[in-house]
Design a protein around this motif. Structure first.
Motif, PDB file in Angstrom:
ATOM      1  N   TYR A   1      47.245  32.165  44.992  1.00  0.00           N
ATOM      2  CA  TYR A   1      47.282  33.516  45.540  1.00  0.00           C
ATOM      3  C   TYR A   1      45.957  34.194  45.207  1.00  0.00           C
ATOM      4  CZ  TYR A   1      52.288  32.783  46.024  1.00  0.00           C
ATOM      5  OH  TYR A   1      53.517  32.286  46.377  1.00  0.00           O
TER       6      TYR A   1
ATOM      7  N   MET B   1      43.455  37.673  45.716  1.00  0.00           N
ATOM      8  CA  MET B   1      43.480  39.099  46.014  1.00  0.00           C
ATOM      9  C   MET B   1      42.084  39.699  45.904  1.00  0.00           C
ATOM     10  SD  MET B   1      46.374  37.987  44.390  1.00  0.00           S
ATOM     11  CE  MET B   1      46.371  38.421  42.658  1.00  0.00           C
TER      12      MET B   1
ATOM     13  N   TYR C   1      45.385  40.407  50.241  1.00  0.00           N
ATOM     14  CA  TYR C   1      45.803  39.228  49.503  1.00  0.00           C
ATOM     15  C   TYR C   1      46.128  38.110  50.482  1.00  0.00           C
ATOM     16  CZ  TYR C   1      50.829  39.992  50.279  1.00  0.00           C
ATOM     17  OH  TYR C   1      52.066  40.180  50.837  1.00  0.00           O
TER      18      TYR C   1
ATOM     19  N   LEU D   1      36.702  43.742  43.102  1.00  0.00           N
ATOM     20  CA  LEU D   1      37.174  42.738  42.143  1.00  0.00           C
ATOM     21  C   LEU D   1      37.980  41.676  42.875  1.00  0.00           C
ATOM     22  CD1 LEU D   1      38.534  45.438  39.747  1.00  0.00           C
ATOM     23  CD2 LEU D   1      36.823  43.810  38.993  1.00  0.00           C
TER      24      LEU D   1
ATOM     25  N   ARG E   1      45.861  33.975  41.149  1.00  0.00           N
ATOM     26  CA  ARG E   1      46.886  33.482  40.239  1.00  0.00           C
ATOM     27  C   ARG E   1      47.507  32.206  40.793  1.00  0.00           C
ATOM     28  NH1 ARG E   1      52.194  34.491  41.739  1.00  0.00           N
ATOM     29  NH2 ARG E   1      52.567  36.090  43.295  1.00  0.00           N
TER      30      ARG E   1
ATOM     31  N   GLY F   1      53.999  30.483  40.789  1.00  0.00           N
ATOM     32  CA  GLY F   1      54.908  30.445  39.654  1.00  0.00           C
ATOM     33  C   GLY F   1      54.451  31.293  38.482  1.00  0.00           C
ATOM     34  N   SER F   2      53.295  31.925  38.616  1.00  0.00           N
ATOM     35  CA  SER F   2      52.792  32.802  37.555  1.00  0.00           C
ATOM     36  C   SER F   2      52.676  34.221  38.085  1.00  0.00           C
ATOM     37  CB  SER F   2      51.415  32.323  37.085  1.00  0.00           C
ATOM     38  OG  SER F   2      50.801  33.290  36.256  1.00  0.00           O
ATOM     39  N   TYR F   3      53.005  35.179  37.254  1.00  0.00           N
ATOM     40  CA  TYR F   3      52.825  36.577  37.628  1.00  0.00           C
ATOM     41  C   TYR F   3      51.436  37.080  37.252  1.00  0.00           C
ATOM     42  CZ  TYR F   3      57.941  36.831  37.881  1.00  0.00           C
ATOM     43  OH  TYR F   3      59.257  36.624  38.195  1.00  0.00           O
ATOM     44  N   ILE F   4      50.689  36.307  36.489  1.00  0.00           N
ATOM     45  CA  ILE F   4      49.497  36.827  35.824  1.00  0.00           C
ATOM     46  C   ILE F   4      48.227  36.528  36.623  1.00  0.00           C
ATOM     47  CG2 ILE F   4      48.220  36.914  33.665  1.00  0.00           C
ATOM     48  CD1 ILE F   4      51.195  37.625  33.416  1.00  0.00           C
ATOM     49  N   PRO F   5      47.579  37.533  37.209  1.00  0.00           N
ATOM     50  CA  PRO F   5      46.319  37.269  37.903  1.00  0.00           C
ATOM     51  C   PRO F   5      45.148  37.236  36.920  1.00  0.00           C
ATOM     52  CG  PRO F   5      46.920  39.564  38.180  1.00  0.00           C
ATOM     53  CD  PRO F   5      47.988  38.940  37.327  1.00  0.00           C
TER      54      PRO F   5
ATOM     55  N   PHE G   1      41.168  38.075  36.806  1.00  0.00           N
ATOM     56  CA  PHE G   1      40.206  38.873  37.558  1.00  0.00           C
ATOM     57  C   PHE G   1      38.783  38.363  37.355  1.00  0.00           C
ATOM     58  CE2 PHE G   1      42.273  42.671  39.274  1.00  0.00           C
ATOM     59  CZ  PHE G   1      43.511  42.616  38.653  1.00  0.00           C
ATOM     60  N   GLY G   2      37.955  38.518  38.404  1.00  0.00           N
ATOM     61  CA  GLY G   2      36.517  38.410  38.249  1.00  0.00           C
ATOM     62  C   GLY G   2      35.980  39.693  37.646  1.00  0.00           C
TER      63      GLY G   2
ATOM     64  N   TYR H   1      52.389  46.094  33.423  1.00  0.00           N
ATOM     65  CA  TYR H   1      51.261  45.400  32.788  1.00  0.00           C
ATOM     66  C   TYR H   1      50.371  46.415  32.071  1.00  0.00           C
ATOM     67  CZ  TYR H   1      52.263  42.427  36.951  1.00  0.00           C
ATOM     68  OH  TYR H   1      52.854  41.694  37.957  1.00  0.00           O
TER      69      TYR H   1
ATOM     70  N   TYR I   1      46.378  46.388  30.901  1.00  0.00           N
ATOM     71  CA  TYR I   1      45.111  45.677  30.976  1.00  0.00           C
ATOM     72  C   TYR I   1      44.056  46.434  30.178  1.00  0.00           C
ATOM     73  CZ  TYR I   1      46.521  42.707  34.955  1.00  0.00           C
ATOM     74  OH  TYR I   1      47.125  41.776  35.768  1.00  0.00           O
TER      75      TYR I   1
ATOM     76  N   PRO J   1      39.407  43.532  34.650  1.00  0.00           N
ATOM     77  CA  PRO J   1      40.540  43.796  33.752  1.00  0.00           C
ATOM     78  C   PRO J   1      41.046  42.521  33.095  1.00  0.00           C
ATOM     79  CG  PRO J   1      40.852  44.866  35.895  1.00  0.00           C
ATOM     80  CD  PRO J   1      39.696  43.929  36.043  1.00  0.00           C
TER      81      PRO J   1
ATOM     82  N   LEU K   1      44.356  41.029  31.043  1.00  0.00           N
ATOM     83  CA  LEU K   1      45.749  41.338  30.734  1.00  0.00           C
ATOM     84  C   LEU K   1      45.991  41.318  29.231  1.00  0.00           C
ATOM     85  CD1 LEU K   1      48.624  41.803  31.984  1.00  0.00           C
ATOM     86  CD2 LEU K   1      48.994  39.370  31.557  1.00  0.00           C
TER      87      LEU K   1
ATOM     88  N   GLN L   1      52.495  41.848  29.460  1.00  0.00           N
ATOM     89  CA  GLN L   1      53.304  42.040  30.653  1.00  0.00           C
ATOM     90  C   GLN L   1      54.762  42.160  30.241  1.00  0.00           C
ATOM     91  OE1 GLN L   1      53.368  38.805  33.446  1.00  0.00           O
ATOM     92  NE2 GLN L   1      54.942  39.766  34.702  1.00  0.00           N
TER      93      GLN L   1
ATOM     94  N   LEU M   1      58.218  36.723  42.890  1.00  0.00           N
ATOM     95  CA  LEU M   1      57.030  35.893  42.751  1.00  0.00           C
ATOM     96  C   LEU M   1      56.104  36.026  43.946  1.00  0.00           C
ATOM     97  CD1 LEU M   1      58.189  32.555  41.136  1.00  0.00           C
ATOM     98  CD2 LEU M   1      56.390  34.061  40.315  1.00  0.00           C
TER      99      LEU M   1
ATOM    100  N   THR N   1      52.578  40.105  45.388  1.00  0.00           N
ATOM    101  CA  THR N   1      51.384  40.075  44.563  1.00  0.00           C
ATOM    102  C   THR N   1      50.779  41.454  44.351  1.00  0.00           C
ATOM    103  OG1 THR N   1      49.989  39.721  46.479  1.00  0.00           O
ATOM    104  CG2 THR N   1      50.803  37.768  45.336  1.00  0.00           C
TER     105      THR N   1
END
Lengths: 111, 115
Positions: A32, A34, A49, A88, A92, A95-99, A101-102, B33, B35, B43, B45, B48, B99, B102
């Motif tokens: 995914y 964004m 996204y 930015l 992710r 199966g993960s919620y955590i992105p 970032f650049g 979240y 950050y 950012p 994390l 969460q 999920l 996003t």
């Protein structure tokens, strides 16, 4: 090597130009992708996204993902001074919620 | 629709002092979240929550940082004691839990300066 690489700029263009912003990544599990825009002293806001490879268009913005090259792009057509902000990329894994970032690219569009 | 609310907007403290930030997410958003955004960086994390449970706090410096989300709505992030390198913008974001969703909505952030 960071998981997500993004040139911080600044990138300065004249009004009306086509802007190309890019990120590369190393984690092949990312699915995914964004793009966020962040104005000075504001929180990031989601612009686009996409899932997996391909293109997505929304008005003047086009997001492009090339998973084979681990490379994503955001194109802005007919850029305006109001587009001046930090862009930015984030991505992710499924199966993960955590992105992740650049660091963001600072864009300046001058009249 | 009201956005993510954060307070205070700015805070200046001396090193070794403590500080707390507050966040109220968008109504109905189960995921919250925190950050940390250091100047010139993206950012990162810290923690969460899903409802009032912690999903991921692997990047939270637990010797000095703590966070809670009582009743699964508002959240507070605390730093005690603060160090110079904690100077950053602390962003709160919230999202729906699915999920495939996003879109995380960010607040304006709290800009912390430690002197």
């Amino acid at each position: 090597q960071k998981e997500v690489e993004q040139d911080p700029g600044p990138l300065s263009v004249p009004e009306g130009a086509i802007v190309s912003l890019n990120c590369t990544y190393s984690n092949s599990a990312f699915q995914y992708f964004m793009w966020y825009r962040q104005y000075s002293r504001k929180g990031p806001e989601l612009l686009m996204y996409t899932y997996s490879s391909g293109n997505k268009e929304d008005g003047r913005f086009t997001a492009q993902v090339d998973k084979s090259s681990k490379y994503i792009s955001l194109f802005i057509r007919d850029s305006q001074p109001s587009d001046s902000a930090t862009y930015l990329c984030a991505m992710r894994a499924g199966g993960s919620y955590i992105p992740t970032f650049g660091r963001g690219t600072s864009l300046i569009v001058h009249p | 629709e009201a956005g993510v609310a954060q307070s205070p907007r700015y805070k200046i403290i001396e090193k070794r002092q403590s500080v707390a930030f507050w966040c109220n997410p968008i109504s109905g958003h189960a995921t919250l979240y925190w950050y940390q955004q250091i100047l010139g960086q993206g950012p990162k994390l810290l923690i969460q929550f899903q409802n009032n449970g912690v999903v991921d706090d692997s990047q939270l410096p637990k010797d000095r940082f703590s966070a809670e989300r009582l009743k699964g709505v508002d959240s507070t992030l605390k730093i005690q004691p603060a160090k110079l390198e904690d100077s950053a913008v602390y962003l709160c974001a919230s999202s729906l839990v699915t999920l495939t969703d996003t879109e995380a909505f960010f607040g304006q952030g709290t800009r912390l300066t430690v002197v």
